[in-house]
Enzyme design. Structure first.
Site: not given
Length: 329
Positions: A57, A126
């Protein structure tokens, strides 16, 4: 129209309109996206404009920022914004501050998009809502759509914006079907960033929410209606800029305010709304304390019964609205 299809349509239309627009992220091309939001776009535009990236990322967010600084308009997908924590330096420092630090000379027209907040059964790492995280950063615009029309109109506006935009979607809304107006079908359908929408008008209490919490607030308003309580529901759409004027106008009418969000209670979106209302003229119109409904102040549980208790639902929102009206049992 589903939110998934509306997002897909927005990107396709903007890629047809502007050759500088391209998409990058993990599995966005050959796999059609982890949530199928980019389905079919690689076939239409090729791998030069819909690019799969390595699982890094920080790396591909940096590539997106660099491309934007060079004059392109990247749409950078994170499989989830939880993974974007690896790239937060690129988003906040490289994208968010370059325009200011260059004396207004260098723009960074990049969109960071992907699912944000809790889904179902994905546990603590998450399930975080980053609205308040990014909403606190000068130089970023932060969008949190609810409906399919929100998704299309706001994503198209975000892609055209000269500033970096953090576009926070919700996984559980991807497959949700919404009404689709004639106006939304047009290629030039845009919604202004920084303007909230009154989803339901009311006169007794104002409920302000964003993303999936708008859905639960509307459910609560429908139940309150059966008891003779008229709730006004405001869909924020935009976290930064925050449309405090629409909220204030409603509070002047209802004299009561409840905020609803999926993030943690401390330093959240509701906290900011409450502060701006009570610090300004809105305080004089309140007939009851502002109440914030948020996610629980714990890492999100994995166990389904505990997870269900960790976020506001329609009965809880109804109860808070009644408390504002001093009608809670």
């Amino acid at each position: 129209m589903t939110c998934r299809d509306a997002l897909n349509q927005a990107m396709e239309e903007e890629m047809l309109r502007d050759q500088k627009v391209f998409i990058m992220g993990e599995e966005v091309a050959r796999y059609n996206g982890a949530y199928k939001v980019t389905k079919g776009l690689m076939d239409k535009f090729g791998e030069d404009r819909v690019m799969d990236t390595p699982i890094t990322e920080m790396g591909f967010a940096g590539l997106a920022v660099g491309a934007a600084l060079a004059g392109l308009r990247p749409v950078c997908e994170f499989m989830t914004f939880n993974f974007a924590m690896q790239a937060i330096d690129q988003i906040v420092n490289s994208a968010g501050k370059t325009h200011y630090m260059s004396g207004g000379e260098v723009h960074c027209p990049v969109v960071f998009r992907g699912p944000n907040g809790a889904a179902s059964g994905v546990a603590a790492q998450h399930s975080q809502d980053y609205s308040a995280w990014y909403g606190s950063v000068p130089g970023l615009k932060v969008v949190s759509p609810y409906s399919a029309e929100d998704c299309k109109g706001l994503l198209k506006a975000a892609i055209r914006d000269p500033n970096p935009v953090v576009f926070l979607e919700n996984e559980m809304l991807y497959g949700h079907t919404f009404p689709w107006s004639q106006a939304a079908q047009a290629d030039d359908f845009l919604l202004p960033i920084g303007k909230a929408k009154v989803e339901k008008e009311g006169s007794d209490v104002t409920i302000v929410a964003h993303s999936i919490m708008v859905d639960r607030s509307l459910d609560a308003a429908a139940e309150l209606e059966k008891e003779g309580i008229s709730a006004e529901v405001i869909n924020l759409r935009s976290i930064r800029p925050l449309d405090i004027d629409t909220i204030l106008k409603s509070v002047k009418k209802t004299n009561r305010l409840v905020t609803v969000e999926g993030g943690f209670p401390a330093f959240g979106v509701g906290s900011e709304i409450c502060a701006q209302i009570v610090e300004g003229e809105g305080f004089d119109y309140l007939d009851a304390p502002v109440e914030r409904l948020t996610g629980a102040d714990v890492p999100t549980p994995y166990a389904a019964p505990l997870e269900a208790l960790a976020f506001p639902d329609a009965p809880l929102i109804s109860k808070a609205a009644k408390r504002a009206l001093y009608r809670a049992q």
